[in-house]
Write a protein that holds these residues in place. Structure first.
Motif, PDB file in Angstrom:
ATOM      1  N   GLU A  32       0.923  -1.222  -0.112  1.00 53.71           N
ATOM      2  CA  GLU A  32       0.062  -0.178  -0.164  1.00 53.71           C
ATOM      3  C   GLU A  32       0.837   1.249  -0.088  1.00 53.71           C
ATOM      4  OE1 GLU A  32      -3.118   0.335   3.036  1.00 53.71           O
ATOM      5  OE2 GLU A  32      -3.431  -2.171   2.690  1.00 53.71           O
ATOM      6  N   GLU A  33       2.055   1.218   0.922  1.00 56.64           N
ATOM      7  CA  GLU A  33       2.991   2.518   0.885  1.00 56.64           C
ATOM      8  C   GLU A  33       3.534   2.873  -0.520  1.00 56.64           C
ATOM      9  OE1 GLU A  33       6.718   3.951   3.264  1.00 56.64           O
ATOM     10  OE2 GLU A  33       6.043   1.840   3.748  1.00 56.64           O
ATOM     11  N   ALA A  34       3.713   1.530  -1.084  1.00 60.32           N
ATOM     12  CA  ALA A  34       4.730   1.647  -2.456  1.00 60.32           C
ATOM     13  C   ALA A  34       3.926   2.276  -3.505  1.00 60.32           C
ATOM     14  CB  ALA A  34       5.210   0.590  -2.850  1.00 60.32           C
ATOM     15  N   LEU A  35       2.520   1.753  -3.503  1.00 64.32           N
ATOM     16  CA  LEU A  35       1.516   2.063  -4.334  1.00 64.32           C
ATOM     17  C   LEU A  35       1.368   3.831  -4.403  1.00 64.32           C
ATOM     18  CD1 LEU A  35      -1.851   0.375  -5.472  1.00 64.32           C
ATOM     19  CD2 LEU A  35      -1.613   2.565  -5.045  1.00 64.32           C
ATOM     20  N   SER A  36       1.044   4.091  -2.840  1.00 55.95           N
ATOM     21  CA  SER A  36       0.626   5.477  -2.758  1.00 55.95           C
ATOM     22  C   SER A  36       1.850   6.298  -3.048  1.00 55.95           C
ATOM     23  CB  SER A  36       0.383   5.727  -1.409  1.00 55.95           C
ATOM     24  OG  SER A  36       0.151   6.985  -0.926  1.00 55.95           O
ATOM     25  N   LEU A  37       3.150   5.995  -2.835  1.00 55.71           N
ATOM     26  CA  LEU A  37       4.270   6.652  -3.090  1.00 55.71           C
ATOM     27  C   LEU A  37       4.575   6.971  -4.677  1.00 55.71           C
ATOM     28  CD1 LEU A  37       7.136   5.512  -0.863  1.00 55.71           C
ATOM     29  CD2 LEU A  37       6.134   7.597  -0.892  1.00 55.71           C
ATOM     30  N   LEU A  53      11.716  -0.601  -0.061  1.00 55.45           N
ATOM     31  CA  LEU A  53      11.262   0.148   1.030  1.00 55.45           C
ATOM     32  C   LEU A  53      11.758  -1.028   2.323  1.00 55.45           C
ATOM     33  CD1 LEU A  53       7.760   1.625  -0.136  1.00 55.45           C
ATOM     34  CD2 LEU A  53       9.974   2.929   0.630  1.00 55.45           C
ATOM     35  N   THR A  54      11.193  -2.030   2.357  1.00 58.02           N
ATOM     36  CA  THR A  54      11.449  -3.095   3.225  1.00 58.02           C
ATOM     37  C   THR A  54      12.952  -3.327   3.477  1.00 58.02           C
ATOM     38  OG1 THR A  54       9.329  -3.987   2.654  1.00 58.02           O
ATOM     39  CG2 THR A  54      10.668  -5.467   4.433  1.00 58.02           C
ATOM     40  N   TYR A  55      13.565  -3.594   2.353  1.00 56.21           N
ATOM     41  CA  TYR A  55      14.858  -4.121   2.517  1.00 56.21           C
ATOM     42  C   TYR A  55      15.868  -3.192   2.090  1.00 56.21           C
ATOM     43  CZ  TYR A  55      12.042  -8.324   2.755  1.00 56.21           C
ATOM     44  OH  TYR A  55      11.466  -9.159   3.262  1.00 56.21           O
ATOM     45  N   ARG A  56      15.912  -1.846   2.401  1.00 54.07           N
ATOM     46  CA  ARG A  56      16.508  -1.056   1.430  1.00 54.07           C
ATOM     47  C   ARG A  56      18.080  -0.812   1.981  1.00 54.07           C
ATOM     48  NH1 ARG A  56      13.912   4.474   3.822  1.00 54.07           N
ATOM     49  NH2 ARG A  56      12.041   3.281   3.383  1.00 54.07           N
ATOM     50  N   GLU A  57      18.621  -1.500   3.076  1.00 54.06           N
ATOM     51  CA  GLU A  57      19.832  -1.707   3.526  1.00 54.06           C
ATOM     52  C   GLU A  57      20.720  -2.638   2.648  1.00 54.06           C
ATOM     53  OE1 GLU A  57      17.814  -4.817   5.278  1.00 54.06           O
ATOM     54  OE2 GLU A  57      17.313  -2.700   5.373  1.00 54.06           O
ATOM     55  N   GLN A  58      19.971  -3.427   1.845  1.00 53.54           N
ATOM     56  CA  GLN A  58      20.545  -4.366   0.943  1.00 53.54           C
ATOM     57  C   GLN A  58      20.992  -3.733  -0.426  1.00 53.54           C
ATOM     58  OE1 GLN A  58      18.611  -8.170   0.260  1.00 53.54           O
ATOM     59  NE2 GLN A  58      17.916  -8.215   2.217  1.00 53.54           N
ATOM     60  N   PHE A  59      20.271  -2.653  -0.573  1.00 50.12           N
ATOM     61  CA  PHE A  59      20.537  -2.127  -1.973  1.00 50.12           C
ATOM     62  C   PHE A  59      20.994  -0.505  -1.941  1.00 50.12           C
ATOM     63  CE2 PHE A  59      16.749  -4.821  -1.954  1.00 50.12           C
ATOM     64  CZ  PHE A  59      17.128  -5.641  -2.922  1.00 50.12           C
ATOM     65  N   GLY A  76       7.965  -4.487  -6.552  1.00 44.79           N
ATOM     66  CA  GLY A  76       9.286  -4.298  -6.561  1.00 44.79           C
ATOM     67  C   GLY A  76       9.845  -2.985  -5.687  1.00 44.79           C
ATOM     68  N   LEU A  77       8.971  -1.710  -5.532  1.00 46.71           N
ATOM     69  CA  LEU A  77       9.254  -0.726  -4.697  1.00 46.71           C
ATOM     70  C   LEU A  77       9.058  -1.057  -3.279  1.00 46.71           C
ATOM     71  CD1 LEU A  77       9.848   2.082  -4.245  1.00 46.71           C
ATOM     72  CD2 LEU A  77       7.809   2.761  -4.870  1.00 46.71           C
TER      73      LEU A  77
END
Length: 415
Positions: A271-276, A297-303, A292-293
């Protein structure tokens, strides 16, 4: 047996990069070459360079028509005359129907009875015969295979056919040609057709590219297969386009061989990704298109520091559902709130509360009194106030002001 020996002895994969290249030549001119653009705002927010592939700009608003067209173009004349059939409640149906009509191939689509009317209408609008059967996709699928035999039609699977996979792989060819600096692809997985095609093409073009699959937490079918887990697959997910209980026989071979990792995302992140994407990129995506987004958002430290490519796989979302998602996001951010305030039932009580809202410059949208269905004393009442604020800090100032004025206040939170 060592890893190299295992790879060398493994059976060949269902498709090669040559199949994807041939598919591109075949479908050229009939498919939109959608843009791949960097998102400056998302890149700054997430600490990596974020490239978006706008497949929601296809005519049917989804990448699925790539594979459907590639498959249709390779039918023999007898099959074209008889027609094709598929079981689908979404984008595969529309892609097949649209290109079938263009090519003069009769298309029958079996959809569950629970399919939203908008999807039934759109598929019929593209010229397909729609048969509604059963409560679930599995019921529709079984009925489609029955009609395939009874009517002599050619069944076209939504993801588990080499021609379908190869057609979807053309997405990666375009992305890496337009943005060759991409070093990571995060690809939504339902049955695995998109990942299989894209991963095959991408690994051939850039052998060191990272290939990450993402699934909705409620439907981790491929994740279970790859990770050896037994998580349940069920629930009402926003990402219905990737809500697949059983991964394909062909696709799971490719995912197992080529995926560097598999990730799961929650409904809240979807929901957060769709809204962003709507707020920042001004683009509408369906739940699966935001997966994908959601993973980023969930695993941002990996990327962090990487050049990440995301596919906005489709934009076919019911407008009422879209409105609900956006309003829930406003509520979570504190810009929209519902407060329950305990009052004494006497003249002027509402006026005094409203005055505090005015002093704090908070807009009141809706009021609801409750005198009967409450455990308060007979002279008490609860007042639910739906209001609009600038942000969460603004909302907290309102709540503090109400508390200082002697009111008992409780926010009614969104899940």
């Amino acid at each position: 047996m060592n890893t190299l020996a295992k790879i060398e002895s493994a059976p060949p994969l269902p498709i090669t990069v040559d199949d994807v290249l041939a598919a591109r030549t075949r479908i050229a001119g009939a498919i939109v070459k959608t843009p791949t653009l960097i998102s400056q705002t998302l890149s700054q927010m997430l600490g990596c360079n974020v490239y978006l592939k706008f497949e929601n700009l296809q005519f049917t608003a989804a990448y699925k028509e790539r594979g459907a067209l590639n498959r249709l173009l390779q039918l023999d004349e007898a099959s074209k005359t008889k027609g094709v059939i598929a079981a689908s409640a979404g984008n595969h149906a529309q892609g097949l129907a649209y290109h079938g009509k263009r090519l003069g191939v009769p298309v029958t689509i079996v959809m569950p009875l629970t399919t939203p009317i908008i999807k039934v209408t759109q598929t019929r609008g593209h010229g397909a015969t729609v048969v509604q059967y059963g409560e679930k996709f599995d019921d529709a699928y079984a009925h489609a295979r029955l009609l395939e035999v009874e009517q002599g039609l050619t069944f076209i699977h939504p993801f588990d056919e080499p021609d379908i996979m190869a057609g979807q792989g053309t997405v990666a060819l375009e992305m890496l040609e337009d943005a060759p600096e991409i070093d990571t692809l995060i690809i939504p997985i339902g049955g695995g057709g998109l990942f299989s095609g894209m991963a095959t093409a991408a690994r051939a073009m850039k052998p060191d590219i990272r290939l990450i699959g993402v699934q909705a937490e409620l439907y981790p079918s491929m994740y279970d297969y790859i990770k050896g887990e037994h998580l349940p697959c069920d629930g009402d997910t926003l990402a219905e386009g990737i809500a697949v209980k059983q991964p394909g026989e062909n696709t799971r071979l490719v995912v197992e061989r080529l995926a560097d990792d598999m990730l799961l995302v929650t409904e809240r992140r979807l929901e957060e990704a769709l809204s962003l994407l709507l707020q920042i990129e001004k683009t509408v995506v369906e739940g699966a298109g935001a997966a994908g987004l959601a993973a980023l958002l969930t695993y941002r430290e990996q990327f962090v520091g990487r050049n990440v490519g995301l596919v906005l796989t489709g934009g076919n979302i019911d407008t009422r559902l879209l409105a609900n998602v956006l309003l829930r996001d406003l509520a979570r951010s504190g810009r929209l709130a519902r407060l329950r305030i305990i009052l004494q039932d006497r003249p002027g009580a509402l006026f005094h509360v409203a005055r505090i809202f005015d002093q704090e410059a908070v807009n009141i949208l809706e009021l609801a009194h409750q005198r009967i269905f409450t455990n308060l004393p007979a002279k008490g009442l609860s007042l639910d106030v739906e209001c609009e604020t600038r942000d969460r800090a603004h909302l907290q100032r309102l709540i503090a002001a109400l508390g200082e004025a002697g009111y008992e206040v409780a926010p009614i939170e969104v899940a």
